[in-house]
Design a protein around this motif. Structure first.
Motif, mmCIF file in Angstrom:
data_model
loop_
_atom_site.group_PDB
_atom_site.id
_atom_site.type_symbol
_atom_site.label_atom_id
_atom_site.label_comp_id
_atom_site.label_asym_id
_atom_site.label_seq_id
_atom_site.Cartn_x
_atom_site.Cartn_y
_atom_site.Cartn_z
ATOM 1 N N ASP A 3 8.975 -1.382 76.068
ATOM 2 C CA ASP A 3 8.778 -2.578 76.140
ATOM 3 C C ASP A 3 7.476 -3.011 74.979
ATOM 4 N N ILE A 4 7.485 -2.023 74.135
ATOM 5 C CA ILE A 4 6.711 -2.433 72.761
ATOM 6 C C ILE A 4 7.482 -3.014 71.550
ATOM 7 N N VAL A 5 6.606 -4.090 71.062
ATOM 8 C CA VAL A 5 7.190 -4.426 69.703
ATOM 9 C C VAL A 5 6.035 -4.253 68.912
ATOM 10 N N GLN A 6 6.165 -3.618 67.727
ATOM 11 C CA GLN A 6 5.222 -2.872 66.834
ATOM 12 C C GLN A 6 5.750 -2.905 65.726
ATOM 13 N N GLU A 7 5.066 -3.568 64.453
ATOM 14 C CA GLU A 7 5.166 -3.474 63.206
ATOM 15 C C GLU A 7 4.023 -2.862 62.572
ATOM 16 N N ASN A 8 4.253 -2.354 61.065
ATOM 17 C CA ASN A 8 3.407 -1.614 60.561
ATOM 18 C C ASN A 8 2.277 -2.048 59.804
ATOM 19 N N PHE A 9 1.932 -3.227 60.220
ATOM 20 C CA PHE A 9 0.547 -3.856 59.603
ATOM 21 C C PHE A 9 -0.667 -3.597 60.500
ATOM 22 N N GLN A 10 -1.941 -3.486 60.111
ATOM 23 C CA GLN A 10 -2.785 -2.930 60.703
ATOM 24 C C GLN A 10 -3.381 -3.805 61.816
ATOM 25 N N ASP A 11 -3.761 -3.218 63.101
ATOM 26 C CA ASP A 11 -4.110 -4.043 64.222
ATOM 27 C C ASP A 11 -5.566 -4.345 64.171
ATOM 28 N N ALA A 12 -5.847 -5.690 63.537
ATOM 29 C CA ALA A 12 -7.149 -6.215 63.563
ATOM 30 C C ALA A 12 -7.102 -7.757 63.787
ATOM 31 N N TYR A 13 -8.088 -8.236 64.102
ATOM 32 C CA TYR A 13 -8.085 -9.704 64.517
ATOM 33 C C TYR A 13 -7.834 -10.795 63.616
ATOM 34 N N PHE A 14 -7.795 -10.463 62.331
ATOM 35 C CA PHE A 14 -7.301 -11.404 61.315
ATOM 36 C C PHE A 14 -5.997 -11.137 61.114
ATOM 37 N N ASN A 15 -5.221 -10.212 61.815
ATOM 38 C CA ASN A 15 -3.890 -9.844 61.473
ATOM 39 C C ASN A 15 -3.067 -10.526 62.690
ATOM 40 N N ASN A 16 -3.867 -11.351 63.595
ATOM 41 C CA ASN A 16 -3.189 -11.852 64.833
ATOM 42 C C ASN A 16 -2.006 -12.880 64.263
ATOM 43 N N THR A 17 -2.334 -13.584 63.211
ATOM 44 C CA THR A 17 -1.245 -14.576 62.704
ATOM 45 C C THR A 17 0.063 -13.672 62.343
ATOM 46 N N LEU A 18 -0.127 -12.532 61.826
ATOM 47 C CA LEU A 18 1.257 -11.475 61.475
ATOM 48 C C LEU A 18 1.522 -11.152 62.808
ATOM 49 N N LYS A 19 1.021 -10.865 63.763
ATOM 50 C CA LYS A 19 1.503 -10.459 65.160
ATOM 51 C C LYS A 19 2.210 -11.761 65.992
ATOM 52 N N THR A 20 1.591 -12.962 65.591
ATOM 53 C CA THR A 20 2.472 -13.890 66.136
ATOM 54 C C THR A 20 3.681 -14.137 65.356
ATOM 55 N N VAL A 21 3.804 -14.183 64.103
ATOM 56 C CA VAL A 21 5.048 -14.385 63.360
ATOM 57 C C VAL A 21 5.957 -13.149 63.749
ATOM 58 N N MET A 22 5.379 -11.935 64.042
ATOM 59 C CA MET A 22 6.300 -10.731 64.357
ATOM 60 C C MET A 22 6.799 -11.048 65.768
ATOM 61 N N ALA A 23 6.199 -11.887 66.790
ATOM 62 C CA ALA A 23 6.613 -12.222 67.900
ATOM 63 C C ALA A 23 7.757 -13.324 67.873
ATOM 64 N N PHE A 24 7.494 -14.474 66.956
ATOM 65 C CA PHE A 24 8.497 -15.167 66.936
ATOM 66 C C PHE A 24 9.859 -14.578 66.274
ATOM 67 N N ASN A 25 9.814 -13.665 65.391
ATOM 68 C CA ASN A 25 10.915 -13.070 64.661
ATOM 69 C C ASN A 25 11.752 -12.488 65.634
#
Length: 357
Positions: free
Chosen positions: A172-194
Motif C-alpha cells: 500500500d506504499i506509493v513512493q517515488e525517488n525524490f527526497q522526502d522533505a516539506y517543500f517537496n510536498n508538491t511533488l508528492k501531491t503530483v505523484m498522488a494525482f498521477n
C-alpha cells in the motif's frame, strides 16, 4: 619640469576622462532604474549590496494572475478537448515530473458497486511508520469493499529499508525517488494525482489526507452521497482559505519569495490536511500540472491549478479541524484532544462571503 606644468599639460586628458566617467555613471543609473541592476562596477559593491536590499513590490493577484502566471493561456478548453476527443494539448510541457516509482501498489479493485467508490491517499513522511500502522489498524479497516487506502511516501535514505519492508508486506506504499522533505510536498501531491489516474481510475472520488488525521469513513461516504449531482461532478471540497496572503517572513515554514510567487494574494485553495475531489476534477488537474509553474506549498499550488481550470474550491464545515466552526465530525486532527463543544452551522456547504476572484 615643475609639477604644475605637468598638470596644465594633462588637463585636457583629465577633462576627457572625467567626461567619460560621467557618461558611464549616467548610463548605469539608467540601468538601475530600468532593469534593477548594474552592468559595470564603477559604483562598487556597496551600491550593489544596497540595491539587493530594496524590496520588490508584489503584483496585484486580481489584475494579473490569470494573465501572467505561466502558462498565459486558458487551459480549460484544451483539457476538456483532450478528455472528450483525445486531442493533444498544443503547448509544450514546461514543468515535467521526472521521477520514477520505487514502490507502486497494484491497481485499485472495488468489490462493491454500491455507493461511492473512494480512494484515500494518505500523505506521510517516510519515517512516520507508526502513524501508518495506526491508520491501517483503525479507520482504514472500515468498508474494505468500497475504499482503497494507500500511503504517499518519498525517498529517505536513512529509513528506506523500513519503507521497503512495509511496501512488500502491506502493498500500500506509493513512493517515488525524490527526497522526502516539506517543500517537496508538491511533488508528492503530483505523484498522488498521477498514480490515481494511472492505477485507480475506477474510483468515483479521491480523499487526500495527512497521516495525523482520523477519518470517519462511513460518515464521509454518506456525506458524499448526500451531495447534489452537480456538486459531485465538480467536487473539490475541504477547508477553504478564500483569500490568503503569501508568507513573506523568511523565518516562516511557509515562506515564499516574491521572485518565486510575485502576487499579493493566493487564489482560493483548500487547506492541505484533508480534501476530497471527484474523478472529473482529479483528471483535469492531473492533465494541467505540466503547464502550471509549481511552487513548494502544495495546497496553494492546487488552488492555482484550479483557478487556471475554472474549478471552484468548495468549503464545508465538516472539513474544518480548526477555527470557530470545527466540528471534528468527519476528521480529527492528531494534535486535537477533544471534540468542539457548541453549535455547528447547519449548512452542509458554506461558501465564504468574500473570495479572491
Amino acid at each position: 619640469m615643475r609639477p604644475w606644468f605637468i598638470v596644465r599639460k594633462l588637463r585636457p586628458v583629465l577633462y576627457i576622462m572625467a567626461g567619460l566617467w560621467l557618461i558611464s555613471s549616467v548610463q548605469q543609473v539608467s540601468d538601475i532604474e530600468s532593469k534593477g541592476f548594474l552592468r559595470g562596477r564603477l559604483f562598487g559593491h556597496r551600491v550593489m549590496r544596497a540595491l539587493k536590499e530594496v524590496p520588490l513590490e508584489p503584483i496585484s493577484y486580481r489584475r494579473e494572475f490569470m494573465r501572467n502566471y505561466p502558462l498565459q493561456v486558458d487551459l480549460l478548453p484544451y483539457v476538456l478537448d483532450k478528455i472528450k476527443n483525445g486531442t493533444d494539448i498544443p503547448f509544450k510541457k514546461r514543468y515535467h515530473h521526472n521521477y520514477t516509482y520505487i514502490h507502486k501498489p497494484d491497481s485499485c479493485k472495488f468489490y462493491s458497486q454500491k455507493g461511492a467508490k473512494l480512494a484515500i491517499l494518505v500523505k506521510s513522511a517516510a519515517q512516520n511508520w507508526y502513524r501508518r500502522h495506526t491508520v491501517r489498524t483503525t479507520w482504514a479497516k472500515i468498508h474494505p469493499g468500497i475504499i482503497k487506502v494507500v500511503f504517499l511516501v518519498a525517498y529517505n535514505k536513512s529509513v528506506q529499508g523500513m519503507v521497503d519492508y512495509e511496501a512488500d508486506f502491506y502493498k500500500d506504499i506509493v513512493q517515488e525517488n525524490f527526497q522526502d522533505a516539506y517543500f517537496n510536498n508538491t511533488l508528492k501531491t503530483v505523484m498522488a494525482f498521477n498514480w490515481a489516474m494511472e492505477s485507480c481510475s475506477d474510483a468515483n472520488y479521491f480523499l487526500f489526507v495527512d497521516d495525523d488525521h482520523f477519518v470517519n469513513v462511513p460518515g464521509l461516504v454518506q456525506f458524499i452521497k448526500s451531495l447534489s449531482r452537480e456538486t459531485k461532478e465538480n467536487l473539490f471540497l475541504g477547508f477553504l482559505i478564500s483569500c490568503g496572503e503569501p508568507e513573506r517572513a523568511k523565518t516562516s515554514k511557509w515562506y515564499i519569495s516574491l521572485e518565486r510567487y510575485p502576487f499579493d494574494l493566493w487564489p482560493p485553495y483548500l487547506a492541505g490536511g484533508a480534501f476530497v475531489t471527484s474523478f472529473s476534477v482529479t483528471q483535469k488537474m492531473q492533465m494541467a500540472f505540466p503547464y502550471v509553474k509549481p511552487i513548494g506549498i502544495d495546497d496553494a499550488y492546487l488552488g492555482m491549478v484550479a483557478k487556471k481550470l475554472s474549478i471552484r474550491p468548495m468549503d464545508s464545515v465538516h472539513f474544518h479541524t480548526t477555527g470557530p466552526y470545527a466540528s471534528y465530525e468527519y476528521f480529527i486532527h492528531g494534535k486535537l484532544k477533544s471534540n468542539k463543544t457548541g453549535e455547528t452551522p447547519h449548512d452542509v456547504l458554506s461558501l465564504p462571503k468574500t473570495e479572491c476572484v
